[in-house]
Motif scaffolding. Structure first.
Motif, short mmCIF file in Angstrom:
data_model
loop_
_atom_site.label_atom_id
_atom_site.label_comp_id
_atom_site.label_asym_id
_atom_site.label_seq_id
_atom_site.Cartn_x
_atom_site.Cartn_y
_atom_site.Cartn_z
N THR A 1 -22.43 16.02 -15.21
CA THR A 1 -22.92 15.63 -13.88
C THR A 1 -22.95 14.12 -13.65
O THR A 1 -22.93 13.67 -12.51
CB THR A 1 -24.32 16.20 -13.65
OG1 THR A 1 -25.18 15.78 -14.73
CG2 THR A 1 -24.28 17.72 -13.60
N GLY A 2 -23.01 13.34 -14.73
CA GLY A 2 -23.08 11.89 -14.58
C GLY A 2 -21.80 11.18 -14.94
O GLY A 2 -21.79 9.97 -15.20
N GLU B 1 -18.50 9.12 -15.10
CA GLU B 1 -18.00 7.96 -14.36
C GLU B 1 -16.50 7.75 -14.55
O GLU B 1 -15.84 7.25 -13.64
CB GLU B 1 -18.75 6.70 -14.80
CG GLU B 1 -20.24 6.75 -14.49
CD GLU B 1 -20.99 5.54 -15.00
OE1 GLU B 1 -20.35 4.66 -15.63
OE2 GLU B 1 -22.20 5.46 -14.78
N ARG C 1 -20.57 9.55 -20.03
CA ARG C 1 -20.15 8.76 -18.87
C ARG C 1 -18.62 8.63 -18.84
O ARG C 1 -18.05 8.47 -17.77
CB ARG C 1 -20.79 7.36 -18.92
CG ARG C 1 -22.30 7.40 -18.84
CD ARG C 1 -22.77 7.94 -17.50
NE ARG C 1 -24.22 8.10 -17.43
CZ ARG C 1 -24.85 9.23 -17.67
NH1 ARG C 1 -24.17 10.33 -17.99
NH2 ARG C 1 -26.17 9.30 -17.59
N SER D 1 -16.91 8.31 -4.75
CA SER D 1 -17.03 6.93 -5.25
C SER D 1 -15.78 6.47 -5.99
O SER D 1 -15.79 5.41 -6.63
CB SER D 1 -18.24 6.81 -6.19
OG SER D 1 -19.44 7.15 -5.52
N PRO E 1 -20.33 12.71 -8.05
CA PRO E 1 -20.65 11.59 -7.15
C PRO E 1 -20.55 10.21 -7.79
O PRO E 1 -20.39 9.22 -7.08
CB PRO E 1 -22.09 11.89 -6.72
CG PRO E 1 -22.64 12.77 -7.80
CD PRO E 1 -21.48 13.60 -8.26
N THR E 2 -20.61 10.12 -9.12
CA THR E 2 -20.55 8.81 -9.78
C THR E 2 -19.18 8.51 -10.39
O THR E 2 -19.00 7.45 -10.98
CB THR E 2 -21.62 8.72 -10.89
OG1 THR E 2 -21.40 9.77 -11.85
CG2 THR E 2 -23.02 8.87 -10.31
N LEU E 3 -18.23 9.41 -10.25
CA LEU E 3 -16.91 9.21 -10.84
C LEU E 3 -16.17 8.10 -10.09
O LEU E 3 -15.93 8.20 -8.89
CB LEU E 3 -16.09 10.50 -10.76
CG LEU E 3 -14.75 10.47 -11.50
CD1 LEU E 3 -14.97 10.49 -13.01
CD2 LEU E 3 -13.86 11.65 -11.08
N HIS E 4 -15.81 7.04 -10.83
CA HIS E 4 -15.08 5.95 -10.19
C HIS E 4 -13.66 5.77 -10.74
O HIS E 4 -12.85 5.09 -10.13
CB HIS E 4 -15.84 4.63 -10.31
CG HIS E 4 -16.14 4.19 -11.72
ND1 HIS E 4 -15.18 3.76 -12.60
CD2 HIS E 4 -17.33 4.11 -12.39
CE1 HIS E 4 -15.74 3.44 -13.75
NE2 HIS E 4 -17.04 3.65 -13.67
#
Length: 218
Positions: free
Chosen positions: A60-61, A63, A41, A109, A82-85
């Motif tokens: 892929t996951g 963050e 993550r 994101s 898509p989950t990278l903040h």
């Protein structure tokens, strides 16, 4: 904490965090993605010689991504994350503001972005002739391109900045003249309007390197 020694390489894996720091690699090692990509993550790849982030396809996951002090340039490409903040790209070789459009698509994101120490970020870290006005205009432009951001560099995005970015951020792009003997930047600004005041950090001496032009002069 799980520590793995591979020859002279020290890899630190803590829970869902992977750190691979200071190994002078130009590309992300394939085995990192193969072994830890699905679980990671937070990934820290600082103090390497990275010129590409193609190896992130396996994460892929992801963050949080830290790639400070590398050699990443304007051709930087991220896979869709898509989950990278959180993304920190401090002290690389990024000077091209159009990279922001790619980030908007690849990381929808994104909430925290830091570009300190890059030419694209006009402050005293890269040029002593930049001042707080240059930096504030840069913030407006970045926030216009990436409206999901809550933090930019070391400062929280305030409501006034969001409003100014939405209204005038598109006009804040700095265009560099191509003439070799020209030492100023051309800044695109709206024809009229008064900027609201917003507290921000002072970054250097007053710059006389920008001139303002109207839309009908372009």
């Amino acid at each position: 904490m799980l520590c793995i020694h591979l020859n002279t390489v020290h890899l630190s894996v803590v829970a869902l965090q992977v750190s691979y720091i200071g190994h002078d690699c130009e590309d992300i090692p394939e085995y990192l993605g193969e072994r830890y990509g699905l679980l990671t993550r937070r990934l820290d790849l600082s103090f390497n010689q990275l010129r590409s982030l193609a190896g992130l396809k396996a994460f892929t996951g992801l963050e949080e991504l830290v790639v400070d002090n590398n050699l990443l340039g304007n051709d930087l490409q991220l896979p869709r994350l898509p989950t990278l903040h959180t993304l920190t790209l401090n002290k690389n070789q990024i000077s091209f503001q159009e990279l922001l459009e790619h980030l908007a698509k690849a990381a929808p994101s994104l909430q925290y972005l830091s570009l300190l120490g890059n030419e694209v970020c006009p402050n005293q870290l890269v040029s002593l002739d930049k001042d707080e006005d240059d930096y504030q205009r840069y913030r407006y432009f970045v926030l216009h391109k990436l409206p999901t951001l809550k933090f930019l560099d070391t400062r929280k995005v305030c409501k006034i900045e969001q409003q100014e970015a939405e209204a005038r951020g598109a006009f804040m792009k700095v265009v560099k003249p191509k003439l070799s003997d020209t030492h100023f930047n051309i800044l695109l600004l709206p024809l009229s309007g008064v900027f609201a005041k917003c507290h921000y950090v002072y970054y250097g001496k007053h710059s006389e390197g920008n001139r303002f032009i109207r839309n009908d002069q372009l």
